[in-house]
Write a protein that holds these residues in place. Sequence first.
Motif, PDB file in Angstrom:
ATOM      1  N   ASP A  76      -4.802   6.336 -10.777  1.00  0.00           N
ATOM      2  CA  ASP A  76      -5.199   5.238  -9.884  1.00  0.00           C
ATOM      3  C   ASP A  76      -4.312   4.042 -10.199  1.00  0.00           C
ATOM      4  O   ASP A  76      -4.168   3.649 -11.365  1.00  0.00           O
ATOM      5  CB  ASP A  76      -6.665   4.859 -10.092  1.00  0.00           C
ATOM      6  N   VAL A  77      -3.732   3.467  -9.168  1.00  0.00           N
ATOM      7  CA  VAL A  77      -2.794   2.349  -9.337  1.00  0.00           C
ATOM      8  C   VAL A  77      -3.291   1.182  -8.490  1.00  0.00           C
ATOM      9  O   VAL A  77      -3.579   1.344  -7.297  1.00  0.00           O
ATOM     10  CB  VAL A  77      -1.358   2.737  -8.907  1.00  0.00           C
ATOM     11  N   ASP A  78      -3.413   0.021  -9.112  1.00  0.00           N
ATOM     12  CA  ASP A  78      -3.780  -1.214  -8.406  1.00  0.00           C
ATOM     13  C   ASP A  78      -2.728  -2.270  -8.733  1.00  0.00           C
ATOM     14  O   ASP A  78      -2.404  -2.495  -9.903  1.00  0.00           O
ATOM     15  CB  ASP A  78      -5.165  -1.718  -8.830  1.00  0.00           C
ATOM     16  N   ILE A  79      -2.215  -2.910  -7.688  1.00  0.00           N
ATOM     17  CA  ILE A  79      -1.173  -3.932  -7.842  1.00  0.00           C
ATOM     18  C   ILE A  79      -1.705  -5.240  -7.282  1.00  0.00           C
ATOM     19  O   ILE A  79      -2.156  -5.294  -6.128  1.00  0.00           O
ATOM     20  CB  ILE A  79       0.125  -3.529  -7.110  1.00  0.00           C
ATOM     21  N   ALA A  80      -1.675  -6.278  -8.101  1.00  0.00           N
ATOM     22  CA  ALA A  80      -2.130  -7.612  -7.682  1.00  0.00           C
ATOM     23  C   ALA A  80      -0.932  -8.412  -7.207  1.00  0.00           C
ATOM     24  O   ALA A  80      -0.005  -8.688  -7.976  1.00  0.00           O
ATOM     25  CB  ALA A  80      -2.830  -8.332  -8.833  1.00  0.00           C
ATOM     26  N   ARG A  89       0.833  -1.207   0.000  1.00  0.00           N
ATOM     27  CA  ARG A  89       0.000   0.000   0.000  1.00  0.00           C
ATOM     28  C   ARG A  89       0.864   1.251   0.000  1.00  0.00           C
ATOM     29  O   ARG A  89       0.580   2.230  -0.708  1.00  0.00           O
ATOM     30  CB  ARG A  89      -0.922  -0.018   1.210  1.00  0.00           C
ATOM     31  N   ARG A 109       2.343   1.590  -3.434  1.00  0.00           N
ATOM     32  CA  ARG A 109       1.327   2.044  -4.394  1.00  0.00           C
ATOM     33  C   ARG A 109       1.063   3.532  -4.268  1.00  0.00           C
ATOM     34  O   ARG A 109       0.975   4.251  -5.271  1.00  0.00           O
ATOM     35  CB  ARG A 109       0.030   1.257  -4.159  1.00  0.00           C
ATOM     36  N   ASP A 110       0.935   4.035  -3.032  1.00  0.00           N
ATOM     37  CA  ASP A 110       0.672   5.465  -2.840  1.00  0.00           C
ATOM     38  C   ASP A 110       1.843   6.313  -3.328  1.00  0.00           C
ATOM     39  O   ASP A 110       1.648   7.392  -3.905  1.00  0.00           O
ATOM     40  CB  ASP A 110       0.393   5.754  -1.366  1.00  0.00           C
ATOM     41  N   TYR A 166       3.836 -10.504 -10.553  1.00  0.00           N
ATOM     42  CA  TYR A 166       2.810  -9.560 -10.151  1.00  0.00           C
ATOM     43  C   TYR A 166       2.198  -8.924 -11.409  1.00  0.00           C
ATOM     44  O   TYR A 166       2.796  -8.923 -12.482  1.00  0.00           O
ATOM     45  CB  TYR A 166       3.390  -8.452  -9.277  1.00  0.00           C
ATOM     46  N   ALA A 192      -0.293  -5.330 -12.627  1.00  0.00           N
ATOM     47  CA  ALA A 192      -0.694  -3.998 -12.171  1.00  0.00           C
ATOM     48  C   ALA A 192      -1.580  -3.353 -13.222  1.00  0.00           C
ATOM     49  O   ALA A 192      -1.463  -3.648 -14.428  1.00  0.00           O
ATOM     50  CB  ALA A 192       0.531  -3.130 -11.888  1.00  0.00           C
ATOM     51  N   THR A 222      -4.713   3.661 -14.223  1.00  0.00           N
ATOM     52  CA  THR A 222      -5.662   4.525 -14.927  1.00  0.00           C
ATOM     53  C   THR A 222      -5.212   5.963 -14.740  1.00  0.00           C
ATOM     54  O   THR A 222      -5.014   6.423 -13.601  1.00  0.00           O
ATOM     55  CB  THR A 222      -7.086   4.349 -14.383  1.00  0.00           C
ATOM     56  N   LYS A 259       1.678   6.307  -7.075  1.00  0.00           N
ATOM     57  CA  LYS A 259       0.579   7.169  -7.493  1.00  0.00           C
ATOM     58  C   LYS A 259       0.979   8.636  -7.379  1.00  0.00           C
ATOM     59  O   LYS A 259       0.735   9.443  -8.288  1.00  0.00           O
ATOM     60  CB  LYS A 259      -0.642   6.871  -6.626  1.00  0.00           C
TER      61      LYS A 259
END
Length: 566
Positions: free
Chosen positions: A152-156, A132, A135-136, A170, A172, A175, A139
């Motif tokens: 907006d960033v999402d990491i799996a 987290r 990611r921040d 991983y 990602a 957007t 971002k």
Amino acid sequence: MMEFLKKLLGQMKEVFGKLDRTKKIIIGVVTGVVVVAFIVLFSVSSGQPNVVLFSDLPADDFGQVTKKLDEMGYHYQTSGQTNILVKPTDREVILTKLAQEKMIPKGIPGWKLFDMTKWTETERELDVKYMRAVRDEIKRHIESLASIDKADVDIAITEDSIYSETEAPYTAAVTVHLKSGYEKLSKKEIKGIMYLVARGVGPRLKPENITVTDETGAIISDFDDELDKAKTEYTILEYRHKLEERARVRMLKDIRAGLERIYSADRIQILRLNMEFNWDKISEEQEEYTPIELEKQDPSKPYNTRKIKDSLVISEKSTREKFQGHGWNPEGPAGTEGNTPPGYKASDDQFAKYSKKEDIRNHAVNKTNRKIERDPYDISKVSVAIAIDGQQNLPKLPSGDYDLDPQKEPVQTPLTQEELKKAENIVKKSINFNEGRGDQVAVENIMFDRSKYWESLRAEFRKKEQIKKILLAALIGVIVLFVGFILFRAISKELERRRRAKEEALALEQQRMREAALRAAEEEGIDVELSLEERARLELQENAINLARERPDDVAQLLRTWLAEE
């Protein structure tokens, strides 16, 4: 143990009772100070430390939040001009009241407000916190670009399976929302965002596993890159070259291993090994029909016990129809004339006969569908050329040693045609020879040029002979020196012995002459003055004569010892 404590306590009371009043007061004061210090230290250490309420706040938000906390009457601490810390018991209440007053700073995610360090945290929770935070930061980094208004960033995060040897990569999704005045991002900017995310997360997130979309949801990271295509083609060619070289080396080892079982390694020379590969990818589908096996072959019987049948009937339909006599001609409604022409009505009374037979049988057979995909490559042709040396050796003398005469040629024995044929068969088996694909194998007997080897062999033998001669000469020289040394020692001892004998004879003669002179003087009554040296020698001589008379064995042993030392 209790007795020991009682005894110790009694001794302390006894010692304390013997002290005067001043010392008792000092000891009491010191003991009280120590107890109070321990109480204060325990109370301070048992208190809970403050926790972070907000961190990395801008100057405006920092001032507004601290002012509001002062108004609400909560105690807080600050770290610099960006971090605010409060008591753990007040944190939840403060957050709720700030949310009611709409005083939550902008840019702080809602789920991040409740982040706090707990001693019960697991490794999984720590990993999630770390991702987290990463990611921040990513971002915030993307939003700092000139053309990006919001991101907006999402990491799996994928977990590794214990049954897999490789790490699961991983993925990602990013957007981006563009600022006003920017219509789209260039390819370099999109690739920059992809590499920025990949480098920020770590080696398990590859740029190709990152998807970038715009605010409408359209994927903007699927552009074709000619350079990437060229790199891919080059990578494929390099990979194919490595596979071809690996196959060629493996076949070369097989050929050499097969021949070295018969011939020595220095007699084999693979002149050429050429392999042609076919990299066409072939996918083949086959549909095969086979008889139905009713009874399998009995392996214990030498004759055929297998029973088969071409097909089996799975469904059957049989129809029989037979008509004979007058048929019924339909008319119209009652009281209405039919539409049958008069001529047909006249022939309607003629005799009619009808017959129908229908047999339908559905048979089933064994049907096999195969989908075959060939190997990634196929060897289309193999060419091998091998030269094998014959038997070569230097001529030998009757004694068994090599004849090192350079005028004499080595003895050469060529291979027979049968031996060459066997070698050729070995090579064919090693390469899986297939005449249909145009494979070629050539095995010839060629006498290798070993002149340098023969010359080195002759030089080695000559060197050995020279070493033998040198060793023999050195041995003779050592023997001569040893004999000369012994003769020298013997001659030296003999000369020394003669010199001593001559000196002893001279001394004895002088002694006799002196004694004769003394006796003559005594007979004539003449007093002779003797020197101190002569008197000492005369006295020593008399003592030796007396000792020899009294202890002859000891004197003989002493003389033998002197002679041995000399």
